[in-house]
Scaffold this motif. Structure first.
Motif, PDB file in Angstrom:
ATOM      1  N   LEU A 107       0.786  -1.356   0.195  1.00 18.44           N
ATOM      2  CA  LEU A 107      -0.088   0.046   0.059  1.00 18.44           C
ATOM      3  C   LEU A 107       1.110   1.225  -0.001  1.00 18.44           C
ATOM      4  CD1 LEU A 107      -2.627   1.647   0.571  1.00 18.44           C
ATOM      5  CD2 LEU A 107      -2.577   0.833   2.909  1.00 18.44           C
ATOM      6  N   GLU A 108       0.761   2.121  -0.897  1.00 24.97           N
ATOM      7  CA  GLU A 108       1.491   3.249  -1.145  1.00 24.97           C
ATOM      8  C   GLU A 108       0.990   4.356  -0.653  1.00 24.97           C
ATOM      9  OE1 GLU A 108       4.655   3.187  -2.250  1.00 24.97           O
ATOM     10  OE2 GLU A 108       4.576   1.368  -3.556  1.00 24.97           O
ATOM     11  N   ARG A 109      -0.340   4.592  -0.717  1.00 22.07           N
ATOM     12  CA  ARG A 109      -0.933   6.016  -0.402  1.00 22.07           C
ATOM     13  C   ARG A 109      -2.247   5.772   0.551  1.00 22.07           C
ATOM     14  NH1 ARG A 109       0.469   9.859  -5.430  1.00 22.07           N
ATOM     15  NH2 ARG A 109      -2.051   9.713  -5.809  1.00 22.07           N
ATOM     16  N   VAL A 110      -2.340   6.546   1.482  1.00 19.34           N
ATOM     17  CA  VAL A 110      -3.546   6.523   2.304  1.00 19.34           C
ATOM     18  C   VAL A 110      -4.097   7.901   2.327  1.00 19.34           C
ATOM     19  CG1 VAL A 110      -4.859   6.054   4.346  1.00 19.34           C
ATOM     20  CG2 VAL A 110      -2.962   4.789   3.708  1.00 19.34           C
ATOM     21  N   ARG A 111      -5.419   8.206   1.963  1.00 17.15           N
ATOM     22  CA  ARG A 111      -6.182   9.352   1.773  1.00 17.15           C
ATOM     23  C   ARG A 111      -7.419   9.513   2.672  1.00 17.15           C
ATOM     24  NH1 ARG A 111      -4.982  12.979  -2.155  1.00 17.15           N
ATOM     25  NH2 ARG A 111      -4.024  11.707  -3.681  1.00 17.15           N
ATOM     26  N   ILE A 112      -7.462  10.230   3.344  1.00 18.73           N
ATOM     27  CA  ILE A 112      -8.719  10.614   4.418  1.00 18.73           C
ATOM     28  C   ILE A 112      -9.827  11.471   3.558  1.00 18.73           C
ATOM     29  CG2 ILE A 112      -9.733  11.285   6.395  1.00 18.73           C
ATOM     30  CD1 ILE A 112      -6.802  11.165   7.603  1.00 18.73           C
ATOM     31  N   SER A 113     -10.781  11.113   3.327  1.00 20.56           N
ATOM     32  CA  SER A 113     -11.809  11.631   2.417  1.00 20.56           C
ATOM     33  C   SER A 113     -12.221  12.791   2.844  1.00 20.56           C
ATOM     34  CB  SER A 113     -12.980  10.750   1.833  1.00 20.56           C
ATOM     35  OG  SER A 113     -13.926  10.740   2.934  1.00 20.56           O
ATOM     36  N   SER A 114     -12.387  13.043   4.169  1.00 24.96           N
ATOM     37  CA  SER A 114     -13.045  14.175   4.841  1.00 24.96           C
ATOM     38  C   SER A 114     -12.634  14.059   6.487  1.00 24.96           C
ATOM     39  CB  SER A 114     -14.505  14.510   4.645  1.00 24.96           C
ATOM     40  OG  SER A 114     -14.835  15.685   5.037  1.00 24.96           O
ATOM     41  N   ILE A 115     -12.409  15.278   6.887  1.00 23.00           N
ATOM     42  CA  ILE A 115     -12.336  15.167   8.604  1.00 23.00           C
ATOM     43  C   ILE A 115     -12.574  16.633   9.095  1.00 23.00           C
ATOM     44  CG2 ILE A 115      -9.713  15.639   8.417  1.00 23.00           C
ATOM     45  CD1 ILE A 115      -9.293  13.589  10.642  1.00 23.00           C
ATOM     46  N   GLU A 116     -13.012  16.560  10.168  1.00 22.91           N
ATOM     47  CA  GLU A 116     -13.355  17.966  10.822  1.00 22.91           C
ATOM     48  C   GLU A 116     -12.262  18.277  11.725  1.00 22.91           C
ATOM     49  OE1 GLU A 116     -16.173  19.473  10.908  1.00 22.91           O
ATOM     50  OE2 GLU A 116     -17.256  17.865   9.624  1.00 22.91           O
ATOM     51  N   ALA A 117     -12.100  19.559  11.703  1.00 21.18           N
ATOM     52  CA  ALA A 117     -11.043  20.276  12.500  1.00 21.18           C
ATOM     53  C   ALA A 117     -10.873  19.957  13.995  1.00 21.18           C
ATOM     54  CB  ALA A 117     -11.130  21.852  12.270  1.00 21.18           C
ATOM     55  N   SER A 118     -11.976  19.709  14.526  1.00 19.28           N
ATOM     56  CA  SER A 118     -12.129  19.182  16.011  1.00 19.28           C
ATOM     57  C   SER A 118     -11.560  17.493  16.148  1.00 19.28           C
ATOM     58  CB  SER A 118     -13.718  19.522  16.667  1.00 19.28           C
ATOM     59  OG  SER A 118     -14.570  18.786  15.746  1.00 19.28           O
ATOM     60  N   GLN A 119     -11.551  17.170  15.161  1.00 21.48           N
ATOM     61  CA  GLN A 119     -11.056  15.663  15.319  1.00 21.48           C
ATOM     62  C   GLN A 119      -9.601  15.294  14.994  1.00 21.48           C
ATOM     63  OE1 GLN A 119     -13.932  14.441  12.394  1.00 21.48           O
ATOM     64  NE2 GLN A 119     -15.502  13.622  14.003  1.00 21.48           N
ATOM     65  N   ILE A 120      -8.829  16.477  14.741  1.00 20.88           N
ATOM     66  CA  ILE A 120      -7.469  16.677  14.359  1.00 20.88           C
ATOM     67  C   ILE A 120      -6.715  16.571  15.787  1.00 20.88           C
ATOM     68  CG2 ILE A 120      -5.486  17.324  13.265  1.00 20.88           C
ATOM     69  CD1 ILE A 120      -7.599  17.997  10.904  1.00 20.88           C
ATOM     70  N   ASP A 121      -6.484  15.674  16.554  1.00 23.35           N
ATOM     71  CA  ASP A 121      -5.781  15.659  17.659  1.00 23.35           C
ATOM     72  C   ASP A 121      -4.071  15.328  17.514  1.00 23.35           C
ATOM     73  OD1 ASP A 121      -5.692  12.836  17.658  1.00 23.35           O
ATOM     74  OD2 ASP A 121      -7.132  12.304  19.065  1.00 23.35           O
ATOM     75  N   GLU A 122      -3.484  15.387  18.769  1.00 23.46           N
ATOM     76  CA  GLU A 122      -1.849  15.038  18.806  1.00 23.46           C
ATOM     77  C   GLU A 122      -1.613  13.781  18.090  1.00 23.46           C
ATOM     78  OE1 GLU A 122       0.475  16.601  20.811  1.00 23.46           O
ATOM     79  OE2 GLU A 122      -0.597  18.343  20.887  1.00 23.46           O
ATOM     80  N   LYS A 123      -2.289  12.777  18.278  1.00 27.40           N
ATOM     81  CA  LYS A 123      -1.995  11.494  17.891  1.00 27.40           C
ATOM     82  C   LYS A 123      -2.083  11.163  16.380  1.00 27.40           C
ATOM     83  CE  LYS A 123      -3.422   7.475  20.106  1.00 27.40           C
ATOM     84  NZ  LYS A 123      -4.362   6.434  20.881  1.00 27.40           N
ATOM     85  N   LEU A 124      -3.191  12.105  15.872  1.00 29.10           N
ATOM     86  CA  LEU A 124      -3.427  12.097  14.448  1.00 29.10           C
ATOM     87  C   LEU A 124      -2.367  12.927  13.622  1.00 29.10           C
ATOM     88  CD1 LEU A 124      -5.737  10.886  12.406  1.00 29.10           C
ATOM     89  CD2 LEU A 124      -6.202  13.284  12.062  1.00 29.10           C
ATOM     90  N   LEU A 125      -2.099  14.048  14.282  1.00 28.59           N
ATOM     91  CA  LEU A 125      -0.822  15.003  13.997  1.00 28.59           C
ATOM     92  C   LEU A 125       0.301  14.153  13.815  1.00 28.59           C
ATOM     93  CD1 LEU A 125      -1.842  18.399  15.883  1.00 28.59           C
ATOM     94  CD2 LEU A 125      -1.831  18.089  13.404  1.00 28.59           C
ATOM     95  N   GLU A 126       0.646  13.300  14.756  1.00 30.10           N
ATOM     96  CA  GLU A 126       1.837  12.438  14.645  1.00 30.10           C
ATOM     97  C   GLU A 126       1.750  11.451  13.661  1.00 30.10           C
ATOM     98  OE1 GLU A 126       4.374   9.504  17.477  1.00 30.10           O
ATOM     99  OE2 GLU A 126       2.338  10.073  18.101  1.00 30.10           O
ATOM    100  N   VAL A 127       0.955  11.029  13.249  1.00 32.38           N
ATOM    101  CA  VAL A 127       0.485  10.181  11.964  1.00 32.38           C
ATOM    102  C   VAL A 127       0.691  10.893  10.780  1.00 32.38           C
ATOM    103  CG1 VAL A 127      -0.694   8.255  10.772  1.00 32.38           C
ATOM    104  CG2 VAL A 127      -1.139   8.696  13.113  1.00 32.38           C
ATOM    105  N   LEU A 128       0.329  11.967  10.708  1.00 37.06           N
ATOM    106  CA  LEU A 128       0.614  12.738   9.513  1.00 37.06           C
ATOM    107  C   LEU A 128       1.948  13.388   9.431  1.00 37.06           C
ATOM    108  CD1 LEU A 128      -2.473  15.465   9.824  1.00 37.06           C
ATOM    109  CD2 LEU A 128      -2.519  13.278   8.270  1.00 37.06           C
ATOM    110  N   ASN A 129       2.574  13.592  10.336  1.00 37.63           N
ATOM    111  CA  ASN A 129       4.020  13.914  10.227  1.00 37.63           C
ATOM    112  C   ASN A 129       4.865  12.486  10.120  1.00 37.63           C
ATOM    113  OD1 ASN A 129       6.626  14.404  12.381  1.00 37.63           O
ATOM    114  ND2 ASN A 129       6.117  15.845  10.855  1.00 37.63           N
ATOM    115  N   ARG A 130       4.675  11.751  10.661  1.00 32.81           N
ATOM    116  CA  ARG A 130       5.544  10.283  10.502  1.00 32.81           C
ATOM    117  C   ARG A 130       5.299   9.356   9.589  1.00 32.81           C
ATOM    118  NH1 ARG A 130       5.905   8.033  16.109  1.00 32.81           N
ATOM    119  NH2 ARG A 130       7.054   6.430  14.784  1.00 32.81           N
TER     120      ARG A 130
END
Length: 447
Positions: A224-247
């Motif tokens: 699997l090369e790419r994972v795309r999230i179709s839509s997400i609310e600003a309030s649901q973006i927390d520290e753990k999610l930011l870490e995944v986006l970063n790493r």
């Protein structure tokens, strides 16, 4: 061989559900035929997000009845869930089934073939707590696989009917998602789009398991090369999610984060769960975690009570956020929602003027974002040959940050991971040159 024809209205989730229902028919020996032709069974997957969605759904149901009066006409989806009586009043409709119990469709079809008695199989979806598991081993579009991970919504925004048609938020079992991920990689898919009615709410009903946990599991799926999230609310973006986006190197540098309005009074009237200040702060955190990220959004223009001052403040706010694209909609009354009963409805002409201003702003921002990548090499998975290209010699695909890119190459590149150097920026489409075709991402994306 019996035949079935499908017509799908509405969102990506509906298209996924239709694909799942097709598997049920396929397993019973049906062939799929064009909706415009003659079929033994017609299935219309309906939308009810606007009053126009209801109207278009009714038109397509009547069209199916006219095509073959002997056929079984089955109706599912959101309009079926909220208004089964209205649909059964249309002469020629045999089966109405909502957004649940769809694994029983074939049983209903067989019973109707014998009895020719119309069936209303809609139940109260507000009582449903389980995610409906329907298998989708492949898609007609060979390059991106859609994975439905969640259904329903707990938000009850004042403009929206969807919780009443889809029920409360229900998450799919992570084991089932990971199993499907392996199956789809085996079938040759390199990019997954995670979709749902309220995708970022994944895990709200699970014990100590959230979207970030699922993303780390998908990060481990070989091939699997790419994972795309179709839509997400600003309030649901927390520290753990930011870490995944970063790493995680597999996360696409593109997020669709609905804003809906750029003024706190309007957000409050919409019953959105954030202020513009909170939203803006979240965008800054995302950009730190994922440099060069493309952020797209949805905006509703002319919500009841939106004054010219509020609109202007919203315009400036959107400019400050600096999106890579905005999807702009004039507010449209949805019967049955609190917003439809609100006073201070905005005049249609004013709405249309405001929509145009925001579309112009969106195009300015799109071009500015695309220009940043001229001369740089991006990973693109071609989906199809470009419309009107001579001899199918130009390919069209999306980069990981959601730029549409055209470049020279033949159809054998479709579904492959291509490194493409961007040569020219455009509002909707950019042009590029193929550098190489690889199985892995060429450049390390982030530290």
């Amino acid at each position: 061989m019996p035949s079935v024809a499908f017509y799908t209205l509405g969102c990506k989730v509906n298209f996924y559900d239709t694909e799942a229902i097709w598997q049920l028919f396929k397993n019973e020996g049906y062939e799929q035929v064009d909706f415009e032709g003659s079929a033994d069974v017609y299935l219309i997957n309906t939308c009810t997000v606007t009053n126009t969605g209801d109207k278009k759904s009714r038109q397509m149901i009547r069209r199916a009845v006219r095509r073959n009066p002997e056929a079984i006409v089955a109706v599912t989806g959101c309009y079926a869930q909220t208004s089964p009586g209205e649909i059964l009043d249309i002469p020629g409709v045999d089966l109405v089934i909502g957004n649940q119990d769809r694994e029983q469709i074939m049983t209903h079809v067989k019973n109707i073939q014998e009895s020719r008695q119309p069936v209303n199989a809609v139940r109260n979806i507000m009582k449903t707590r389980e995610f409906e598991e329907l298998d989708v081993p492949g898609f007609a579009d060979r390059t991106r696989a859609f994975m439905k991970i969640q259904d329903g919504c707990n938000n009850f925004c004042t403009f929206c009917i969807i919780p009443w048609s889809r029920g409360l938020s229900r998450s799919r079992d992570p084991k089932s998602i990971v199993a499907q991920a392996h199956q789809l990689v085996e079938a040759g898919y390199k990019e997954f789009v995670l979709t749902g009615i309220h995708t970022g709410g994944y895990g709200d009903d699970l014990d100590n398991y959230r979207l970030a946990d699922l993303l780390w599991e998908l990060d481990q799926v070989d091939g699997l090369e790419r994972v795309r999230i179709s839509s997400i609310e600003a309030s649901q973006i927390d520290e753990k999610l930011l870490e995944v986006l970063n790493r995680s190197s597999k996360m696409c540098r593109h997020l669709h984060i609905p804003l809906q309005a750029g003024h706190n009074d309007v957000l409050k009237a919409m019953r959105r769960k954030y202020t513009t200040e909170e939203y803006y702060a979240k965008m800054q955190l995302i950009r730190q975690a994922m440099p060069d990220v493309g952020i797209t959004t949805d905006v509703i223009v002319g919500f009841p009570g939106e004054t010219e001052e509020m609109f202007r403040a919203g315009y400036d706010f959107m400019k400050a956020v600096n999106y890579s694209e905005m999807h702009v909609f004039p507010y449209s009354k949805r019967t049955g929602t609190p917003a439809a009963r609100m006073l201070n409805q905005v005049d249609e002409e004013i709405k249309n003027e405001r929509v145009q201003k925001l579309i112009d702003l969106s195009e300015e921002m799109q071009l500015a974002y695309a220009r940043k990548f001229v001369g740089r090499t991006l990973s693109v998975i071609p989906e199809r040959s470009a419309k009107g290209s001579p001899g199918r010699s130009i390919q069209h695909g999306f980069s990981d940050n959601y730029l549409q890119i055209l470049f020279s190459g033949d159809d054998s590149l479709q579904g492959e991971l291509c490194e493409v150097k961007v040569t020219e920026a455009g509002v909707n489409e950019c042009r590029g040159e193929l550098v190489s075709v690889s199985r892995a991402t060429a450049e390390p994306r982030r530290a």
